[in-house]
Design an enzyme around this catalytic site. Structure first.
Site, mmCIF file in Angstrom:
data_model
loop_
_atom_site.group_PDB
_atom_site.id
_atom_site.type_symbol
_atom_site.label_atom_id
_atom_site.label_comp_id
_atom_site.label_asym_id
_atom_site.label_seq_id
_atom_site.Cartn_x
_atom_site.Cartn_y
_atom_site.Cartn_z
ATOM 1 N N HIS A 1 0.828 -1.206 0.000
ATOM 2 C CA HIS A 1 0.000 0.000 0.000
ATOM 3 C C HIS A 1 0.862 1.256 0.000
ATOM 4 O O HIS A 1 2.061 1.204 0.243
ATOM 5 C CB HIS A 1 -1.012 0.007 1.152
ATOM 6 N N HIS B 1 0.833 5.474 1.216
ATOM 7 C CA HIS B 1 0.249 6.627 1.909
ATOM 8 C C HIS B 1 0.788 7.866 1.218
ATOM 9 O O HIS B 1 1.991 7.974 0.970
ATOM 10 C CB HIS B 1 0.627 6.644 3.385
ATOM 11 N N TYR C 1 11.790 3.992 0.942
ATOM 12 C CA TYR C 1 10.746 4.396 -0.007
ATOM 13 C C TYR C 1 9.797 5.411 0.618
ATOM 14 O O TYR C 1 8.589 5.181 0.728
ATOM 15 C CB TYR C 1 9.981 3.168 -0.498
#
Length: 176
Positions: free
Chosen positions: A59, A61, A148
């Site tokens: 996922h 954000h 990341y």
């Protein structure tokens, strides 16, 4: 059925959570160069400011600042998903009949979480949440070790200290 209605504020600052359909896959980090390319293409095609981002295996954000007269974050999310999916190896792109009917890729959840940032405290909470997320999920022990994330950019800009440890008790609506 939920009566949830999305907010559309021109020039809004939004927090997003965008999730892979199969949470056991790690396409986002396994194919980080493809993601970066898709992200760059999205920013070029539909400009916005990246206030903060953290890419985890399953996922993303993102804090996105829209241009002043623009409220269309959905097209940016859709474009990003499409560009990334197209760059993946064919064996990663799984389609079922229902998703083909709606021209959807099998790798993404159909929906995404969106939240309009209301004030400075709300922004600070979401920034902290984004940057602490890799620690929360057990990918690293300290925030600075996750590669990341825009955390490193914010350290260079002296917004966060490099040894910032986060807040393990911080919860926000839409927590995954």
């Amino acid at each position: 059925m939920s009566n949830y209605r999305r907010d559309f504020t021109k020039g809004g600052l939004y927090f997003f959570t965008i999730v892979l359909q199969d949470r056991t896959k790690s396409y986002l980090t396994d194919y980080i160069n493809e993601f970066r390319s898709a992200y760059k293409q999205t920013c070029e095609h539909y400009p916005f400011e990246t206030v903060a981002i953290c890419i985890l295996p399953d996922h993303i954000h993102l804090l996105m600042q829209l241009p002043e007269n623009d409220d269309n974050y959905a097209i940016r999310i859709a474009y990003l998903k499409t560009q990334f999916t197209r760059q993946l190896p064919k064996e990663c792109r799984q389609f079922n009949k229902n998703r083909q009917k709606y021209r959807e890729s099998g790798i993404w959840q159909r929906r995404f979480w969106e939240h309009l940032i209301r004030d400075d405290k709300d922004l600070a909470n979401h920034l902290d949440y984004i940057y602490y997320n890799p620690v929360k999920h057990g990918y690293v022990e300290v925030v600075k070790d996750w590669p990341y994330s825009s955390f490193h950019r914010d350290v260079k800009a002296e917004i966060y200290p490099e040894d910032w440890g986060g807040n393990p008790d911080l919860k926000i609506k839409g927590d995954i």
